[in-house]
Design an enzyme around this catalytic site. Structure first.
Site, mmCIF file in Angstrom:
data_model
loop_
_atom_site.group_PDB
_atom_site.id
_atom_site.type_symbol
_atom_site.label_atom_id
_atom_site.label_comp_id
_atom_site.label_asym_id
_atom_site.label_seq_id
_atom_site.Cartn_x
_atom_site.Cartn_y
_atom_site.Cartn_z
ATOM 1 N N ARG A 120 0.856 -1.190 0.000
ATOM 2 C CA ARG A 120 0.000 0.000 0.000
ATOM 3 C C ARG A 120 0.892 1.241 0.000
ATOM 4 O O ARG A 120 1.069 1.921 1.015
ATOM 5 C CB ARG A 120 -0.936 -0.010 1.205
ATOM 6 C CG ARG A 120 -1.860 -1.207 1.229
ATOM 7 C CD ARG A 120 -3.031 -0.987 2.152
ATOM 8 N NE ARG A 120 -4.109 -0.307 1.460
ATOM 9 C CZ ARG A 120 -5.274 0.003 2.028
ATOM 10 N NH1 ARG A 120 -5.485 -0.290 3.296
ATOM 11 N NH2 ARG A 120 -6.212 0.608 1.342
ATOM 12 N N GLN A 125 -0.123 2.241 -6.212
ATOM 13 C CA GLN A 125 -1.550 2.566 -6.243
ATOM 14 C C GLN A 125 -2.205 2.199 -7.569
ATOM 15 O O GLN A 125 -3.320 1.672 -7.596
ATOM 16 C CB GLN A 125 -1.738 4.049 -5.948
ATOM 17 C CG GLN A 125 -3.146 4.416 -5.541
ATOM 18 C CD GLN A 125 -3.203 5.826 -4.982
ATOM 19 O OE1 GLN A 125 -2.283 6.629 -5.163
ATOM 20 N NE2 GLN A 125 -4.280 6.162 -4.303
ATOM 21 N N ASP A 128 -2.986 -1.602 -7.703
ATOM 22 C CA ASP A 128 -3.638 -2.172 -6.527
ATOM 23 C C ASP A 128 -5.038 -2.685 -6.856
ATOM 24 O O ASP A 128 -6.023 -1.944 -6.785
ATOM 25 C CB ASP A 128 -3.692 -1.118 -5.421
ATOM 26 C CG ASP A 128 -4.194 -1.657 -4.091
ATOM 27 O OD1 ASP A 128 -4.585 -2.836 -4.044
ATOM 28 O OD2 ASP A 128 -4.196 -0.892 -3.114
ATOM 29 N N SER A 131 -7.794 -2.380 -4.053
ATOM 30 C CA SER A 131 -8.453 -1.080 -3.934
ATOM 31 C C SER A 131 -9.454 -0.858 -5.059
ATOM 32 O O SER A 131 -10.575 -0.399 -4.826
ATOM 33 C CB SER A 131 -7.414 0.045 -3.927
ATOM 34 O OG SER A 131 -6.657 0.017 -2.734
ATOM 35 N N TYR A 228 -3.210 -0.562 7.199
ATOM 36 C CA TYR A 228 -4.378 -1.366 7.525
ATOM 37 C C TYR A 228 -4.701 -1.230 9.012
ATOM 38 O O TYR A 228 -3.842 -0.903 9.833
ATOM 39 C CB TYR A 228 -4.123 -2.846 7.218
ATOM 40 C CG TYR A 228 -3.970 -3.170 5.761
ATOM 41 C CD1 TYR A 228 -5.086 -3.414 4.962
ATOM 42 C CD2 TYR A 228 -2.715 -3.241 5.160
ATOM 43 C CE1 TYR A 228 -4.951 -3.716 3.613
ATOM 44 C CE2 TYR A 228 -2.574 -3.549 3.815
ATOM 45 C CZ TYR A 228 -3.695 -3.776 3.052
ATOM 46 O OH TYR A 228 -3.555 -4.075 1.718
#
Length: 370
Positions: A120, A125, A128, A131, A228
């Site tokens: 993360r 990003q 991912d 997500s 997280y």
């Protein structure tokens, strides 16, 4: 390289790991792309669209012949592994800790990348998939709740009187939770959201929801270095349970999204709390695949409690919006692939790259990060 796009065999899985958009880009990079017949059907992509993008179509079994790289949404089954050539690379969501066929990966000297292991970080990003798919799940969860909720979501002023807006409680404000907040607000609901991470307050309030918080003894302990939520103390859990029970009694819809990587999902809505909820209220449990935030939820089932609460155990909501979910997944995979190829479009792995190292679970007969 010869890239194989497999048809998904997991029950209820309608997504596909590549779209005509990404196939066209693989071909432009110099790759040969082969797609299993009907692989995109569940995502509203006909075989003809793949052919127009430069791919060839093969039967389910033939798609793997000679493949050097296999792209999938879900990890391959034992039957798939038997057909995948020795030494090939596989990119998929493996759920690596629970994947039952790890020995096949080693015995066939396969290189496997588990996309759920993506760090993360800002750099990761755009790759991912958790997500991107959580965005789909959060949106779909609200629509799913509306399907079972017997009233309007927004306030409505009519000649027959005024209808109050629905009250929605979101438990867990990761990507799925934030999208659920945004969707419920767009539909006119009054929204509250809870998260153990105090840093979530700003995001929740920026979307127009009220942040419900249980103060922690040590706020830093609420979040891991990876961003997280972490498991909290027994005292915190007791105070959390009391607050959630209080807010759930007022809610018409509760959407739970809280999960802890590598551990069972925390119980947030106890059966005792559900017994106090309104008749006609709805719970959507997005954590059901990892044990559930509500013990009453059952995977892909609708449970109706004696006091009139509907509990939806929604395990794979992105598959219910397979067209857009596949487009997002495929773009993530395409971007991830740029880390794996050299200038000649051959597989060239750099394990000093933190993303490559974190996601690789098997290479040349060795199991890694397991």
């Amino acid at each position: 390289m010869l890239i194989a796009i497999a048809a998904e065999t997991h029950p209820g899985e309608f997504r596909v790991a590549a779209t005509p958009e990404t196939v066209k880009k693989y071909v432009a990079q110099g790759h040969t792309v082969r797609v299993a017949a009907g692989a995109g059907r569940g995502a509203a992509i006909p075989d003809e669209a793949y052919i127009a993008a430069g791919a060839t179509i093969a039967s389910d079994g033939g798609v793997y012949a000679g493949a050097e790289l296999v792209l999938r949404v879900r990890a391959p089954s034992e039957a798939d592994l038997a057909n995948i050539p020795d030494g090939a690379a596989i990119i998929a969501l493996f759920d690596a800790q629970r994947y039952p066929h790890k020995r096949w990966l080693a015995d066939k000297r396969l290189t496997a990348f588990a996309l759920e292991r993506m760090p993360r970080t800002s750099r990761a990003q755009s790759m991912d998939v958790l997500s991107s798919q959580a965005n789909v799940a959060g949106y779909r969860a609200v629509l799913k709740a509306c399907q079972y909720y017997p009233r309007f979501m927004p306030m409505m002023m009519t000649a027959a009187g005024t209808v109050k807006p629905a009250r929605v409680l979101i438990l867990g404000t990761g990507v799925a939770g934030l999208q659920a907040i945004a969707t419920a607000k767009r539909l006119g609901a009054v929204v509250e959201a809870f998260d153990v991470r105090p840093v979530a307050r700003e995001q929740v309030e920026s979307l127009g929801a009220r942040f419900v918080e249980v103060p922690a003894d040590d706020e830093q302990s609420a979040e891991t270095s990876g961003g997280y939520a972490r498991e909290m103390s027994a005292d915190y859990k007791a105070r959390q349970a009391a607050l959630i029970a209080e807010r759930a009694r007022e809610a018409d819809i509760v959407i739970t999204t809280a999960q802890i990587p590598g551990k069972p999902a925390p119980v947030l809505l106890t059966p005792e709390t559900v017994e106090t909820m309104k008749h006609g209220s709805v719970i959507v449990d997005l954590a059901v695949e990892s044990g559930g935030n509500c013990p009453l939820s059952r995977l892909d089932q609708v449970v109706n409690t004696p006091n009139g609460v509907t509990v939806l155990g929604s395990g794979n909501l992105p598959s219910e919006l397979a067209a857009d979910a596949s487009a997002m997944f495929a773009r993530n995979v395409l971007t991830f692939g740029t880390l794996l190829f050299d200038k000649e479009a051959r597989l060239a792995l750099n394990f000093e790259d933190d993303i490559v190292e974190a996601t690789c679970i098997a290479h040349q007969g060795e199991l890694k990060n397991l």
